[in-house]
Scaffold this motif. Structure first.
Motif, PDB file in Angstrom:
ATOM      1  N   CYS A 170       0.850  -1.194   0.000  1.00  0.00           N
ATOM      2  CA  CYS A 170       0.000   0.000   0.000  1.00  0.00           C
ATOM      3  C   CYS A 170       0.888   1.248   0.000  1.00  0.00           C
ATOM      4  CB  CYS A 170      -0.905  -0.008   1.238  1.00  0.00           C
ATOM      5  SG  CYS A 170      -1.784   1.550   1.470  1.00  0.00           S
ATOM      6  N   CYS A 173       0.121   3.389   3.682  1.00  0.00           N
ATOM      7  CA  CYS A 173       0.453   2.900   5.026  1.00  0.00           C
ATOM      8  C   CYS A 173       1.602   1.895   5.006  1.00  0.00           C
ATOM      9  CB  CYS A 173      -0.769   2.301   5.714  1.00  0.00           C
ATOM     10  SG  CYS A 173      -1.259   0.702   5.052  1.00  0.00           S
ATOM     11  N   CYS A 205      -4.341  -0.087   0.178  1.00  0.00           N
ATOM     12  CA  CYS A 205      -5.029  -1.208   0.807  1.00  0.00           C
ATOM     13  C   CYS A 205      -6.487  -0.775   1.041  1.00  0.00           C
ATOM     14  CB  CYS A 205      -4.343  -1.601   2.111  1.00  0.00           C
ATOM     15  SG  CYS A 205      -4.500  -0.401   3.432  1.00  0.00           S
ATOM     16  N   CYS A 208      -7.126   2.027   3.770  1.00  0.00           N
ATOM     17  CA  CYS A 208      -6.621   3.351   3.353  1.00  0.00           C
ATOM     18  C   CYS A 208      -7.540   3.949   2.285  1.00  0.00           C
ATOM     19  CB  CYS A 208      -5.191   3.252   2.799  1.00  0.00           C
ATOM     20  SG  CYS A 208      -3.924   3.135   4.081  1.00  0.00           S
ATOM     21  N   HIS A 229      -7.791   4.300  11.903  1.00  0.00           N
ATOM     22  CA  HIS A 229      -6.729   4.035  10.926  1.00  0.00           C
ATOM     23  C   HIS A 229      -6.003   5.331  10.534  1.00  0.00           C
ATOM     24  CE1 HIS A 229      -4.581   1.706   7.952  1.00  0.00           C
ATOM     25  NE2 HIS A 229      -4.867   2.616   7.031  1.00  0.00           N
TER      26      HIS A 229
END
Ligand SMILES: [Zn+2]
Length: 319
Positions: A170, A173, A205, A208, A229
């Motif tokens: 990703c 992140c 991902c 995200c 997150h």
């Protein structure tokens, strides 16, 4: 004093009213000597120390002028030795300094395969950085995105190129997707002078991607999940997180006022054909019609202060 020396002095001295453009904000161009006057008129600037032409990554030379300068942009290619003669015929050139093949973006349609390691011509891979942020889409632009304008198979080819180049990690992140999971392609747009321009496609991902489309996702997974997150990836406290989200809603409210013209030159520069085009006058009504026939999205409405768990149906839709 030579003209270029004068220009260099002026451009590096703010008191003359010329802006100094730091190296990180420059995009270097390959301008043939005989075309230098034309490039200058289009806003290209000369970096004497590097003996190269450049433009500002955005801003100066923006709008249609910026697009005219695109023909001087180059893309580095990954050409196997056995293919070099064919690549030369197709317009590839050798850069002895970088020890790499390159071509001008207008030739990119000659290199439609994955030969070039997933690089997309005309893409600004620095656009938006690799930071996770809430990236709300103005209401008038809902549904008329890249997938609306190109065939499904082309979209799959394009996004697979993006996934391949990040090696299943990703871009925001840094999480490596596990077996059975897959990355998702997120389009990053600039909004300027009435034009919504595709600048970059990033591979994210799932969580995200959901954070970037906060307004759409909060009804599916709940605001708490998204905020947790975002705070984790950005190192935000509650207050910073709230401010970040509110700022995203303020920005989209401002952008909602405009009927944006769609610029998909990044897609067409890479050899993909548009299956359909959309006029800016029609985008708002397409958005309204599709919003009515689908579950409501709420990217325009500020978040509730309390999170709401998703309904079983919404959760199932998200699967
Ligand atoms: Zn991620």
């Amino acid at each position: 004093m030579l003209e270029y020396e004068l220009e260099f002095l002026l451009s590096n001295n703010p008191s003359y009213g010329f802006e100094h453009i730091p190296d990180r904000d420059r995009e270097y161009l390959e301008v043939p000597y005989r075309e230098k006057e034309e490039a200058k008129k289009l806003g290209a600037k000369w970096a004497k120390e590097k003996k190269k032409w450049y433009r500002k990554k955005d801003g100066r030379g923006g709008g249609s002028l910026k697009r005219e300068l695109d023909k001087y942009k180059i893309v580095y290619l990954d050409i196997p030795f056995s293919e070099k003669e064919r690549a030369k015929e197709l317009g590839a050139r050798w850069c002895p300094n970088k020890k790499s093949w390159y071509t001008f973006t207008e030739n990119m349609t000659n290199f439609p395969s994955d030969d070039h390691g997933g690089i997309l011509a005309g893409e600004d891979r620095d656009f938006g950085g690799n930071t996770l942020f809430v990236d709300l889409i103005p209401k008038s632009c809902w549904f008329t995105n890249v997938r609306y304008c190109i065939d499904r198979a082309d979209w799959d080819t394009l996004r697979r190129r993006v996934y391949k180049r990040v090696k299943n990690i990703c871009e925001c992140c840094g999480k490596r997707v596990r077996k059975g999971e897959s990355l998702e392609a997120h389009e990053r747009w600039s909004y300027k002078d009435g034009i919504q321009k595709l600048e970059r496609v990033v591979a994210l991902c799932t969580i995200c991607h959901q954070v970037t489309h906060y307004g759409h996702s909060k009804g599916l997974v709940g605001e708490e999940v998204l905020r947790t997150h975002l705070k984790h990836v950005r190192g935000f406290g509650d207050v910073e997180c709230e401010e970040h989200i509110q700022e995203a809603y303020r920005l989209v409210a401002e952008r909602n006022l405009t009927d944006w013209e769609l610029d998909l030159s990044m897609v067409t520069d890479n050899g993909f054909k548009l299956a359909r085009t959309v006029r800016k006058e029609d985008r708002r009504s397409i958005s309204a019609a599709r919003s009515e026939s689908r579950p409501p999205r709420s990217e325009s409405r500020p978040p509730r202060s309390e999170s709401r768990p998703p309904s079983p149906r919404a959760a199932a839709r998200n699967k």
